[in-house]
Design a protein around this motif. Structure first.
Motif, short mmCIF file in Angstrom:
data_model
loop_
_atom_site.label_atom_id
_atom_site.label_comp_id
_atom_site.label_asym_id
_atom_site.label_seq_id
_atom_site.Cartn_x
_atom_site.Cartn_y
_atom_site.Cartn_z
N GLY A 80 4.23 3.06 3.36
CA GLY A 80 5.25 3.76 2.77
C GLY A 80 4.63 5.26 2.65
N ARG A 81 4.87 5.48 1.34
CA ARG A 81 4.52 7.09 0.89
C ARG A 81 2.85 7.20 0.89
NH1 ARG A 81 8.62 8.34 -4.06
NH2 ARG A 81 7.36 6.53 -4.88
N LEU A 82 2.34 6.17 0.54
CA LEU A 82 0.85 6.41 0.40
C LEU A 82 0.41 7.09 1.80
CD1 LEU A 82 -1.73 6.21 -0.99
CD2 LEU A 82 -1.65 4.01 -0.36
N LYS A 83 0.94 6.44 2.89
CA LYS A 83 0.30 6.80 4.09
C LYS A 83 0.33 8.46 4.29
CE LYS A 83 4.47 6.13 7.14
NZ LYS A 83 4.81 4.93 8.13
N TYR A 84 1.56 8.99 3.73
CA TYR A 84 1.78 10.38 3.85
C TYR A 84 0.83 11.31 2.82
CZ TYR A 84 5.94 9.42 6.80
OH TYR A 84 6.65 8.87 7.44
N GLU A 85 0.56 10.48 1.75
CA GLU A 85 -0.55 11.12 0.82
C GLU A 85 -1.90 11.16 1.54
OE1 GLU A 85 -2.20 12.25 -3.03
OE2 GLU A 85 -0.28 12.53 -1.96
N LEU A 86 -2.33 10.23 1.92
CA LEU A 86 -3.55 10.23 2.89
C LEU A 86 -3.82 11.21 4.15
CD1 LEU A 86 -4.24 6.13 2.79
CD2 LEU A 86 -5.17 8.22 1.49
N ARG A 87 -2.58 11.03 4.81
CA ARG A 87 -2.48 12.15 5.69
C ARG A 87 -2.61 13.61 5.19
NH1 ARG A 87 2.97 10.10 9.28
NH2 ARG A 87 2.20 8.33 10.13
N ALA A 88 -1.83 13.70 4.35
CA ALA A 88 -2.10 15.15 3.64
C ALA A 88 -3.63 15.32 3.08
CB ALA A 88 -1.03 15.22 2.70
N THR A 89 -4.01 14.32 2.58
CA THR A 89 -5.35 14.59 2.28
C THR A 89 -6.46 14.89 3.23
OG1 THR A 89 -4.97 13.10 0.11
CG2 THR A 89 -7.29 13.54 0.83
N TRP A 90 -6.24 14.10 4.36
CA TRP A 90 -7.00 14.39 5.49
C TRP A 90 -6.79 15.73 6.09
CZ3 TRP A 90 -6.44 15.73 10.53
CH2 TRP A 90 -7.69 15.37 11.40
N PRO B 159 -8.30 7.47 10.58
CA PRO B 159 -7.47 6.03 10.67
C PRO B 159 -7.00 5.62 9.38
CG PRO B 159 -9.38 6.12 12.13
CD PRO B 159 -9.72 7.14 11.34
N VAL B 160 -7.90 6.12 8.21
CA VAL B 160 -7.51 5.37 7.08
C VAL B 160 -5.79 5.31 6.75
CG1 VAL B 160 -7.94 7.23 5.47
CG2 VAL B 160 -8.25 4.94 4.59
N ALA B 161 -5.36 6.39 6.95
CA ALA B 161 -4.01 6.55 6.59
C ALA B 161 -3.23 5.31 7.44
CB ALA B 161 -3.41 8.07 7.19
N ASP B 162 -3.72 4.87 8.52
CA ASP B 162 -2.89 3.90 9.30
C ASP B 162 -2.90 2.50 8.78
OD1 ASP B 162 -2.37 5.82 11.27
OD2 ASP B 162 -4.33 5.50 12.34
N PHE B 163 -3.79 2.50 7.74
CA PHE B 163 -4.02 1.06 6.81
C PHE B 163 -2.78 1.10 5.85
CE2 PHE B 163 -8.11 1.42 8.77
CZ PHE B 163 -8.06 0.34 9.57
N ALA B 164 -2.42 2.26 5.47
CA ALA B 164 -1.34 2.44 4.41
C ALA B 164 -0.17 2.19 4.79
CB ALA B 164 -1.54 3.59 3.42
#
Length: 278
Positions: A229-239, A222-227
């Protein structure tokens, strides 16, 4: 600007499984993320650099901490890493304790090479990996307990995934991260590793370790859901990258003593698609 450019060059010059200050990170955040990375990269190198005695490594880390506390107090530095980091700490209101936690974990790397229990190992991850995630959140102006909890789970999982990926590399460097309680439960012994044998018992211990890691990854999703713009895609890719590493460890038959699984172009394409479809 020159100090931040120096930190960005350090980030570009080091290989990592997961991108550092990539184009997916909002432009505003990139210099700050690079400064944090350059600080942590140097400290990690002090802890791991071959040829240095343990006491010398600890002295270097203590000196690095002293520099950190001086710039946090607003004192000037002639080191470009700390010129950038001092500005970042002030501009983003970053807690000094998170940096101290990182340094305590790097110091532990010098003296501790085995972990008795999962609690011991996760305590280490809580200081070696989790502060980085929370620093990224603060740079992104995200400061809420539920985001921190998800970030902590993700960062610990990524640290553990790296351990299982690097099982053979770490063993040859004198480190073993599978907790002794886990290897003992499986009946695995270090004598087999000394003989270069990845036995069924060790594969079982590693398989159980992957199960624990995947559960943490799921808790961190769920951490990606708190971001935004582009940061949420970075966090998704990291996960997704962490999950991909676990899948590759599984496909290796859990024999990462003899083969280190890596991510390649096909994995990058699958991760990109997964980040979009999420």
């Amino acid at each position: 600007e020159a100090a931040y450019a120096h930190c960005a060059a350090i980030a570009r010059d080091h290989y990592e499984n997961f991108p550092v200050a990539s184009w997916l990170v909002p432009r505003r955040m990139r210099p700050h993320i690079a400064a944090i990375y350059a600080f942590a990269r140097a400290a990690d190198d002090f802890a791991d650099e071959p040829g240095r005695l343990p006491d010398e490594r600890l002295r270097l880390l203590a000196a690095w901490r002293a520099k950190l506390h001086r710039v946090a107090r607003g004192e000037a530095s002639d080191d470009p890493v700390f010129q950038a980091l001092g500005h970042t700490i002030g501009a983003c209101s970053l807690p000094l304790q998170l940096f101290d936690d990182l340094l305590s974990a790097f110091s532990q790397d010098v003296t501790v090479h085995r972990y008795e229990t999962w609690d011991d190992l996760l305590d280490y991850c809580g200081r070696s990996a989790n502060p980085v995630g929370r620093l990224v959140l603060r740079v992104a102006r995200i400061d809420r307990p539920d985001a921190d909890r998800a970030s902590n789970a993700l960062c610990s999982a990524l640290q553990l995934a790296n351990f299982w990926q690097d099982f053979g590399v770490d063993w040859r460097n004198g480190r073993l991260y599978v907790p002794r309680e886990e290897s003992a439960r499986a009946g695995a012994t270090e004598q087999d590793l000394v003989a270069n044998r990845m036995t069924a018992e060790w594969k079982s211990a590693l398989a159980r370790s992957v199960v624990v890691t995947r559960a943490l990854l799921e808790a961190g999703r769920p951490v990606a859901d708190f971001a935004e713009g582009r940061l949420k895609y970075e966090l998704r890719a990291t996960w997704l990258g962490g999950m991909r590493i676990l899948e590759k460890v599984e496909r290796s038959g859990y024999d990462t003593l003899h083969h280190r699984p890596t991510l390649g172009p096909p994995d990058a394409a699958a991760i990109a698609a997964g980040a979009l479809l999420w």
